[in-house]
Design a protein around this motif. Structure first.
Motif, PDB file in Angstrom:
ATOM      1  N   ALA A  95       0.845  -1.206   0.000  1.00 49.21           N
ATOM      2  CA  ALA A  95       0.000   0.000   0.000  1.00 49.21           C
ATOM      3  C   ALA A  95       0.877   1.252   0.000  1.00 49.21           C
ATOM      4  O   ALA A  95       2.043   1.217   0.375  1.00 49.21           O
ATOM      5  N   GLU A  96       0.278   2.357  -0.398  1.00 50.51           N
ATOM      6  CA  GLU A  96       1.008   3.623  -0.430  1.00 50.51           C
ATOM      7  C   GLU A  96       0.821   4.440   0.849  1.00 50.51           C
ATOM      8  O   GLU A  96       1.677   5.244   1.195  1.00 50.51           O
ATOM      9  N   GLU A  97      -0.299   4.261   1.542  1.00 45.08           N
ATOM     10  CA  GLU A  97      -0.584   5.046   2.741  1.00 45.08           C
ATOM     11  C   GLU A  97       0.119   4.463   3.966  1.00 45.08           C
ATOM     12  O   GLU A  97       0.009   3.272   4.238  1.00 45.08           O
ATOM     13  N   TRP A  98       0.806   5.335   4.687  1.00 48.44           N
ATOM     14  CA  TRP A  98       1.457   4.947   5.933  1.00 48.44           C
ATOM     15  C   TRP A  98       0.687   5.544   7.093  1.00 48.44           C
ATOM     16  O   TRP A  98       0.183   6.661   7.008  1.00 48.44           O
ATOM     17  N   TYR A  99       0.629   4.804   8.196  1.00 52.21           N
ATOM     18  CA  TYR A  99      -0.059   5.236   9.404  1.00 52.21           C
ATOM     19  C   TYR A  99       0.956   5.303  10.549  1.00 52.21           C
ATOM     20  O   TYR A  99       1.979   4.637  10.510  1.00 52.21           O
ATOM     21  N   THR A 100       0.628   6.086  11.555  1.00 48.03           N
ATOM     22  CA  THR A 100       1.520   6.190  12.706  1.00 48.03           C
ATOM     23  C   THR A 100       0.984   5.373  13.868  1.00 48.03           C
ATOM     24  O   THR A 100      -0.222   5.172  14.000  1.00 48.03           O
ATOM     25  N   LEU A 101       1.895   4.907  14.694  1.00 45.95           N
ATOM     26  CA  LEU A 101       1.513   4.205  15.904  1.00 45.95           C
ATOM     27  C   LEU A 101       1.219   5.250  16.974  1.00 45.95           C
ATOM     28  O   LEU A 101       1.888   6.279  17.051  1.00 45.95           O
ATOM     29  N   PRO A 102       0.188   5.026  17.799  1.00 47.45           N
ATOM     30  CA  PRO A 102      -0.188   6.029  18.792  1.00 47.45           C
ATOM     31  C   PRO A 102       0.916   6.250  19.833  1.00 47.45           C
ATOM     32  O   PRO A 102       1.702   5.358  20.099  1.00 47.45           O
ATOM     33  N   GLY A 103       0.928   7.420  20.382  1.00 46.75           N
ATOM     34  CA  GLY A 103       1.882   7.740  21.435  1.00 46.75           C
ATOM     35  C   GLY A 103       2.478   9.118  21.242  1.00 46.75           C
ATOM     36  O   GLY A 103       2.264   9.769  20.231  1.00 46.75           O
ATOM     37  N   GLU A 104       3.229   9.516  22.218  1.00 50.26           N
ATOM     38  CA  GLU A 104       3.895  10.816  22.188  1.00 50.26           C
ATOM     39  C   GLU A 104       5.197  10.702  21.401  1.00 50.26           C
ATOM     40  O   GLU A 104       5.449   9.700  20.749  1.00 50.26           O
ATOM     41  N   GLU A 105       6.021  11.702  21.538  1.00 47.87           N
ATOM     42  CA  GLU A 105       7.316  11.678  20.859  1.00 47.87           C
ATOM     43  C   GLU A 105       8.154  10.504  21.361  1.00 47.87           C
ATOM     44  O   GLU A 105       8.196  10.241  22.560  1.00 47.87           O
ATOM     45  N   TYR A 106       8.790   9.819  20.436  1.00 43.09           N
ATOM     46  CA  TYR A 106       9.666   8.706  20.785  1.00 43.09           C
ATOM     47  C   TYR A 106      11.103   9.170  20.608  1.00 43.09           C
ATOM     48  O   TYR A 106      11.432   9.812  19.603  1.00 43.09           O
ATOM     49  N   ARG A 107      11.950   8.847  21.555  1.00 43.55           N
ATOM     50  CA  ARG A 107      13.355   9.243  21.467  1.00 43.55           C
ATOM     51  C   ARG A 107      14.213   8.155  22.101  1.00 43.55           C
ATOM     52  O   ARG A 107      13.919   7.678  23.198  1.00 43.55           O
ATOM     53  N   LEU A 108      15.278   7.793  21.400  1.00 45.63           N
ATOM     54  CA  LEU A 108      16.245   6.840  21.932  1.00 45.63           C
ATOM     55  C   LEU A 108      17.342   7.602  22.661  1.00 45.63           C
ATOM     56  O   LEU A 108      17.787   8.656  22.198  1.00 45.63           O
ATOM     57  N   HIS A 109      17.760   7.069  23.782  1.00 50.81           N
ATOM     58  CA  HIS A 109      18.879   7.683  24.513  1.00 50.81           C
ATOM     59  C   HIS A 109      20.141   7.630  23.649  1.00 50.81           C
ATOM     60  O   HIS A 109      20.931   8.566  23.633  1.00 50.81           O
ATOM     61  N   ASP A 110      20.296   6.521  22.925  1.00 50.80           N
ATOM     62  CA  ASP A 110      21.452   6.337  22.056  1.00 50.80           C
ATOM     63  C   ASP A 110      20.963   5.837  20.697  1.00 50.80           C
ATOM     64  O   ASP A 110      20.387   4.746  20.614  1.00 50.80           O
TER      65      ASP A 110
END
Length: 80
Positions: free
Chosen positions: A47-62
């Motif tokens: 498919a061409e449409e992408w969806y986001t997973l629910p939640g706030e900003e995601y950030r990796l420490h590293d």
């Protein structure tokens, strides 16, 4: 920026922010920026449409943890 992608089958579905639960053969794409910010997207395979997973900003420490986090997310989303 680094992107990882995995195709998997979600028998019990995956919640998206835009359309609710989707299931079947899906593709998970994670994108990690140099500052560790992480974007999670999912689509039906082909498919061409992408969806986001629910939640706030995601950030990796590293940002070097991107591979491990991506594999872990794919495994959790695929489990029965």
């Amino acid at each position: 920026m680094e992107q990882k992608s995995t195709v998997f089958t979600a028998t019990h579905g995956v919640m998206t922010a835009e359309v609710g639960v989707i299931s079947g053969e899906l593709e998970l794409r994670t994108t990690c920026e140099e500052d560790g910010s992480l974007t999670l997207a999912i689509t039906y395979v082909g498919a061409e449409e992408w969806y986001t997973l629910p939640g706030e900003e995601y950030r990796l420490h590293d940002p070097r943890d991107h591979e491990v986090v991506h594999r872990m997310l794919a495994a959790v989303l695929e489990r029965p």
